[in-house]
Design a protein around this motif. Structure first.
Motif, PDB file in Angstrom:
ATOM      1  N   ILE B  94       0.842  -1.208   0.000  1.00  0.00           N
ATOM      2  CA  ILE B  94       0.000   0.000   0.000  1.00  0.00           C
ATOM      3  C   ILE B  94       0.872   1.250   0.000  1.00  0.00           C
ATOM      4  O   ILE B  94       0.609   2.207  -0.731  1.00  0.00           O
ATOM      5  CB  ILE B  94      -0.964  -0.027   1.214  1.00  0.00           C
ATOM      6  CG1 ILE B  94      -2.068  -1.068   0.951  1.00  0.00           C
ATOM      7  CG2 ILE B  94      -1.570   1.350   1.486  1.00  0.00           C
ATOM      8  CD1 ILE B  94      -3.106  -1.195   2.036  1.00  0.00           C
ATOM      9  N   LEU B  95       1.946   1.220   0.788  1.00  0.00           N
ATOM     10  CA  LEU B  95       2.852   2.382   0.822  1.00  0.00           C
ATOM     11  C   LEU B  95       3.523   2.592  -0.532  1.00  0.00           C
ATOM     12  O   LEU B  95       3.664   3.728  -0.989  1.00  0.00           O
ATOM     13  CB  LEU B  95       3.902   2.198   1.921  1.00  0.00           C
ATOM     14  CG  LEU B  95       3.397   2.484   3.348  1.00  0.00           C
ATOM     15  CD1 LEU B  95       4.455   2.103   4.373  1.00  0.00           C
ATOM     16  CD2 LEU B  95       3.013   3.954   3.510  1.00  0.00           C
ATOM     17  N   ASP B  96       3.910   1.501  -1.184  1.00  0.00           N
ATOM     18  CA  ASP B  96       4.499   1.615  -2.533  1.00  0.00           C
ATOM     19  C   ASP B  96       3.517   2.307  -3.464  1.00  0.00           C
ATOM     20  O   ASP B  96       3.864   3.224  -4.208  1.00  0.00           O
ATOM     21  CB  ASP B  96       4.807   0.219  -3.118  1.00  0.00           C
ATOM     22  CG  ASP B  96       6.023  -0.420  -2.460  1.00  0.00           C
ATOM     23  OD1 ASP B  96       6.752   0.299  -1.742  1.00  0.00           O
ATOM     24  OD2 ASP B  96       6.219  -1.641  -2.652  1.00  0.00           O
ATOM     25  N   TYR B  97       2.272   1.847  -3.403  1.00  0.00           N
ATOM     26  CA  TYR B  97       1.234   2.408  -4.278  1.00  0.00           C
ATOM     27  C   TYR B  97       1.036   3.902  -4.008  1.00  0.00           C
ATOM     28  O   TYR B  97       1.010   4.720  -4.917  1.00  0.00           O
ATOM     29  CB  TYR B  97      -0.083   1.650  -4.070  1.00  0.00           C
ATOM     30  CG  TYR B  97      -1.238   2.297  -4.804  1.00  0.00           C
ATOM     31  CD1 TYR B  97      -1.458   2.033  -6.150  1.00  0.00           C
ATOM     32  CD2 TYR B  97      -2.088   3.194  -4.157  1.00  0.00           C
ATOM     33  CE1 TYR B  97      -2.502   2.652  -6.840  1.00  0.00           C
ATOM     34  CE2 TYR B  97      -3.124   3.817  -4.829  1.00  0.00           C
ATOM     35  CZ  TYR B  97      -3.330   3.539  -6.168  1.00  0.00           C
ATOM     36  OH  TYR B  97      -4.342   4.157  -6.846  1.00  0.00           O
ATOM     37  N   LEU B  98       0.904   4.249  -2.706  1.00  0.00           N
ATOM     38  CA  LEU B  98       0.661   5.661  -2.353  1.00  0.00           C
ATOM     39  C   LEU B  98       1.853   6.531  -2.735  1.00  0.00           C
ATOM     40  O   LEU B  98       1.700   7.630  -3.266  1.00  0.00           O
ATOM     41  CB  LEU B  98       0.368   5.788  -0.851  1.00  0.00           C
ATOM     42  CG  LEU B  98      -0.964   5.176  -0.390  1.00  0.00           C
ATOM     43  CD1 LEU B  98      -1.050   5.161   1.132  1.00  0.00           C
ATOM     44  CD2 LEU B  98      -2.161   5.941  -0.977  1.00  0.00           C
ATOM     45  N   GLU B  99       3.042   6.017  -2.489  1.00  0.00           N
ATOM     46  CA  GLU B  99       4.254   6.789  -2.796  1.00  0.00           C
ATOM     47  C   GLU B  99       4.379   7.012  -4.303  1.00  0.00           C
ATOM     48  O   GLU B  99       4.708   8.100  -4.765  1.00  0.00           O
ATOM     49  CB  GLU B  99       5.472   6.028  -2.267  1.00  0.00           C
ATOM     50  CG  GLU B  99       6.760   6.816  -2.393  1.00  0.00           C
ATOM     51  CD  GLU B  99       7.980   6.007  -1.951  1.00  0.00           C
ATOM     52  OE1 GLU B  99       7.919   4.753  -1.940  1.00  0.00           O
ATOM     53  OE2 GLU B  99       8.997   6.641  -1.633  1.00  0.00           O
ATOM     54  N   GLN B 100       4.092   5.956  -5.074  1.00  0.00           N
ATOM     55  CA  GLN B 100       4.277   6.066  -6.521  1.00  0.00           C
ATOM     56  C   GLN B 100       3.183   6.910  -7.191  1.00  0.00           C
ATOM     57  O   GLN B 100       3.444   7.602  -8.164  1.00  0.00           O
ATOM     58  CB  GLN B 100       4.331   4.672  -7.145  1.00  0.00           C
ATOM     59  CG  GLN B 100       5.711   4.041  -6.983  1.00  0.00           C
ATOM     60  CD  GLN B 100       5.670   2.524  -7.031  1.00  0.00           C
ATOM     61  OE1 GLN B 100       4.781   1.939  -7.632  1.00  0.00           O
ATOM     62  NE2 GLN B 100       6.635   1.887  -6.385  1.00  0.00           N
ATOM     63  N   ASN B 101       1.962   6.834  -6.660  1.00  0.00           N
ATOM     64  CA  ASN B 101       0.859   7.528  -7.331  1.00  0.00           C
ATOM     65  C   ASN B 101       0.440   8.836  -6.676  1.00  0.00           C
ATOM     66  O   ASN B 101      -0.129   9.699  -7.346  1.00  0.00           O
ATOM     67  CB  ASN B 101      -0.347   6.592  -7.433  1.00  0.00           C
ATOM     68  CG  ASN B 101      -0.024   5.392  -8.293  1.00  0.00           C
ATOM     69  OD1 ASN B 101      -0.004   5.502  -9.512  1.00  0.00           O
ATOM     70  ND2 ASN B 101       0.289   4.258  -7.673  1.00  0.00           N
ATOM     71  N   TYR B 102       0.688   8.951  -5.379  1.00  0.00           N
ATOM     72  CA  TYR B 102       0.302  10.172  -4.665  1.00  0.00           C
ATOM     73  C   TYR B 102       1.488  10.695  -3.847  1.00  0.00           C
ATOM     74  O   TYR B 102       1.324  11.231  -2.755  1.00  0.00           O
ATOM     75  CB  TYR B 102      -0.931   9.904  -3.788  1.00  0.00           C
ATOM     76  CG  TYR B 102      -2.090   9.372  -4.619  1.00  0.00           C
ATOM     77  CD1 TYR B 102      -2.839  10.247  -5.410  1.00  0.00           C
ATOM     78  CD2 TYR B 102      -2.369   8.004  -4.674  1.00  0.00           C
ATOM     79  CE1 TYR B 102      -3.856   9.768  -6.216  1.00  0.00           C
ATOM     80  CE2 TYR B 102      -3.393   7.516  -5.484  1.00  0.00           C
ATOM     81  CZ  TYR B 102      -4.126   8.398  -6.250  1.00  0.00           C
ATOM     82  OH  TYR B 102      -5.127   7.931  -7.052  1.00  0.00           O
ATOM     83  N   GLY B 103       2.666  10.488  -4.380  1.00  0.00           N
ATOM     84  CA  GLY B 103       3.896  10.868  -3.676  1.00  0.00           C
ATOM     85  C   GLY B 103       4.269  12.314  -3.929  1.00  0.00           C
ATOM     86  O   GLY B 103       3.637  13.026  -4.710  1.00  0.00           O
ATOM     87  N   LEU B 104       5.330  12.707  -3.258  1.00  0.00           N
ATOM     88  CA  LEU B 104       5.766  14.099  -3.350  1.00  0.00           C
ATOM     89  C   LEU B 104       6.909  14.210  -4.356  1.00  0.00           C
ATOM     90  O   LEU B 104       8.020  14.555  -4.029  1.00  0.00           O
ATOM     91  CB  LEU B 104       6.217  14.548  -1.954  1.00  0.00           C
ATOM     92  CG  LEU B 104       6.254  16.032  -1.676  1.00  0.00           C
ATOM     93  CD1 LEU B 104       4.935  16.701  -1.961  1.00  0.00           C
ATOM     94  CD2 LEU B 104       6.661  16.249  -0.231  1.00  0.00           C
ATOM     95  N   SER B 105       6.613  13.886  -5.619  1.00  0.00           N
ATOM     96  CA  SER B 105       7.666  13.896  -6.626  1.00  0.00           C
ATOM     97  C   SER B 105       7.622  15.206  -7.409  1.00  0.00           C
ATOM     98  O   SER B 105       6.663  15.968  -7.315  1.00  0.00           O
ATOM     99  CB  SER B 105       7.463  12.733  -7.583  1.00  0.00           C
ATOM    100  OG  SER B 105       6.228  12.888  -8.246  1.00  0.00           O
ATOM    101  N   GLU B 106       8.654  15.465  -8.180  1.00  0.00           N
ATOM    102  CA  GLU B 106       8.714  16.684  -8.995  1.00  0.00           C
ATOM    103  C   GLU B 106       7.505  16.774  -9.932  1.00  0.00           C
ATOM    104  O   GLU B 106       6.917  17.817 -10.118  1.00  0.00           O
ATOM    105  CB  GLU B 106      10.011  16.731  -9.810  1.00  0.00           C
ATOM    106  CG  GLU B 106      11.207  17.195  -9.005  1.00  0.00           C
ATOM    107  CD  GLU B 106      11.020  18.552  -8.343  1.00  0.00           C
ATOM    108  OE1 GLU B 106      10.595  19.491  -9.035  1.00  0.00           O
ATOM    109  OE2 GLU B 106      11.286  18.666  -7.130  1.00  0.00           O
TER     110      GLU B 106
END
Lengths: 414, 119
Positions: B94-106
């Motif tokens: 779940i964390l992978d999913y949230l990070e990849q899709n709703y993460g704080l990326s550029e």
């Protein structure tokens, strides 16, 4: 329970353990469930309507969340000096009561510091105490959260989680004094009929309040009406607290009980960073320990441009009529100024006095633009103690509260 | 519990899982967002639907961009205060999913927001 009466999609008698096992099998993964699990746990609940969601009684509001329901109002829809119910933002922490009955609704005053606990019906409140009607500004503590970076979790409010309707009811003070207030009273806290999202009956969705000094102010209310009508269901029908100028969460909806506490209230969303900000400025993104956080009290000075709508077009020959509101928590607003040159020079507006204490104030101006082009109009209010709104976002805080930066609109001059 | 009930529940669960899987396949071709749940269709999206949507909709969190550490904080808060169960080996998924899709990326950065200086 009779199985035919069960609303749960899980057949009765089906044990939690075997259900969890079935879920694990279905998901193809090992789930280590613990503690309490809601009744009715079935993927039927996963479905969320693909249709654009709207609130029938509130056309034009922007929905930020549909479970729990949260919606804000665009600035240009907040132009009325007294906010109509159809334009007031909606903030829910839990699930509102479905069919509250005003005829059987009771409010109990209790707590460690009440001399004599009493219970009132709506009729008791209406017949026993003096009626008051006050315009009180209600703003969500998280209004403006969307601009913080790093972002904070929670509803991404932009500008419109604020409004100022007229509330109809009685003074909270009169009701508390009817029961008697002990000398050691510290806080006044509400308990409400809305349910926690997990539907766990042992959990409160939210239970907050205000210090006794704020509760005893003559503007703190127990309200049954808004703008002369019974409270709308979204706003706490049949009974709520209203503490103008403080975070909206201090004004409990669907109130069943009010406690006079001898400690700072310790209910749901009184701790854990909820409605709290750091005691001192922190670096953006910092982790702030619980003991370095303080409860938000009066909201900071702020203003809105409610006319015209951003993107307005005007000719160089014409003057632009422009107006809006300003408010300052427990204080009043002493001036509102506008800038059309990105803050280099400021034009003072005509500012009205509030209709009563803690109501927002109306400002207006006419602006001539020197030449064609793109302009931004910025509005900046200063409170009665000389504190100004900041141009840019104020100090970062973990939950993204209290963004009172200047509101701005775009104007095209042709 | 009767075997009939057990079969009934398993049938419903399986039907939903199949439906979710089908939806994800269908939607992926046209759009990256699942219409029924509002979730970005990516690995483990159905786990997020299953574990997070029982109490609340996705609207409240798909509008937010957080780094992994802060998504984990949200899960802890949900467990400590709001009745979410232990997720076991599902949690990193779940964390992978949230990070990849709703993460704080550029690419997720909202350019309307002025960033703090920090340095």
């Amino acid at each position: 329970m009779n199985p035919r009466e069960s609303k749960s999609p899980i057949p009765d008698g089906y044990s939690r353990r075997s259900f969890v096992k079935a879920m694990s099998t279905a998901l193809g993964a090992n789930i280590v469930f613990a503690n309490w699990m809601p009744q009715g746990l079935v993927p039927v609940l996963l479905a969320q309507s693909p249709e654009p969601f709207s609130i029938p009684s509130k056309p034009g509001l922007t929905i930020l969340n549909d479970r729990p329901l949260n919606a804000e109002t665009a600035a240009h829809l907040l132009n009325d000096p007294i906010t109509p119910a159809s334009r007031l933002f909606v903030r829910n922490n839990g699930l509102p009561p479905v069919t509250p009955d005003p005829n059987t609704w009771k409010l109990t005053i209790a707590g460690e510091s009440v001399v004599k606990s009493k219970t009132y019906t709506l009729k008791d409140l209406k017949t026993k105490f003096k009626h008051i009607d006050l315009a009180l500004t209600l703003e969500c503590g998280g209004n403006g959260r969307a601009e913080f970076y790093p972002p904070a979790s929670g509803n991404q409010w932009t500008i419109g989680a604020v409004g100022c309707p007229v509330w109809n009811g009685v003074r909270l003070k009169d009701v508390l004094e009817d029961c008697g207030i002990k000398k050691d009273a510290v806080y006044v806290a509400y308990h409400s009929a809305d349910r926690h999202l997990s539907q766990d009956p042992t959990k409160d969705a939210i239970s907050r309040g205000v210090p006794i000094t704020k509760a005893l102010e003559k503007e703190s209310m127990i309200a049954w009406g808004m703008n002369g009508e019974p409270l709308p269901s979204h706003h706490g029908f049949p009974l709520r607290m209203v503490c103008g100028g403080w975070p909206g969460s201090t004004s409990g909806k669907w109130v069943k009980q009010i406690d006079i506490r001898n400690i700072v209230h310790d209910g749901t969303k009184m701790s854990g960073g909820s409605y709290q900000v750091p005691m001192f400025p922190v670096k953006a993104g910092a982790t702030v320990p619980a003991e370095a956080m303080k409860i938000i009290e009066s909201m900071p000075v702020k203003s809105l441009i409610t006319y015209p709508k951003s993107g307005a077009e005007i000719s160089t020959k014409d003057s632009l009529k422009i107006n809006g509101h300003a408010w300052a928590g427990d204080l009043s607003v002493s001036s509102v100024s506008l800038s059309i040159d990105f803050g280099q020079t400021w034009i003072k507006t005509a500012l009205k006095k509030p209709i009563n204490r803690l109501a927002w104030q109306q400002w207006s101006a006419k602006i001539k633009f020197p030449k064609k082009g793109y302009y931004e109009v910025w509005a900046r209010a200063i409170d009665s103690e000389g504190t100004s709104q900041p141009m840019l976002i104020p100090g970062w805080n973990p939950k993204g509260y209290l963004n009172n930066s200047c509101h701005r609109i775009a104007v095209y001059v042709a | 519990m009767s075997p009939k009930m057990k079969t009934n529940v398993l049938f419903h669960l399986t039907a939903w899982m199949i439906l979710l899987t089908c939806l994800s396949t269908l939607e992926a071709a046209e759009t990256k967002t699942d219409l029924a749940t509002g979730l970005a269709i990516a690995k483990s999206w159905n786990l997020v639907a299953t574990h997070c949507m029982l109490c609340h909709s996705t609207k409240g969190f798909t509008a937010v961009r957080l780094d992994r550490r802060n998504w984990e904080k949200i899960i802890r808060t949900m467990q400590e205060k709001n009745g979410l169960w232990q997720l076991g080996d599902i949690e990193p998924k779940i964390l992978d999913y949230l990070e990849q899709n709703y993460g704080l990326s550029e690419e997720n950065y909202n350019p309307k927001i002025r960033r703090p200086l920090l340095d």
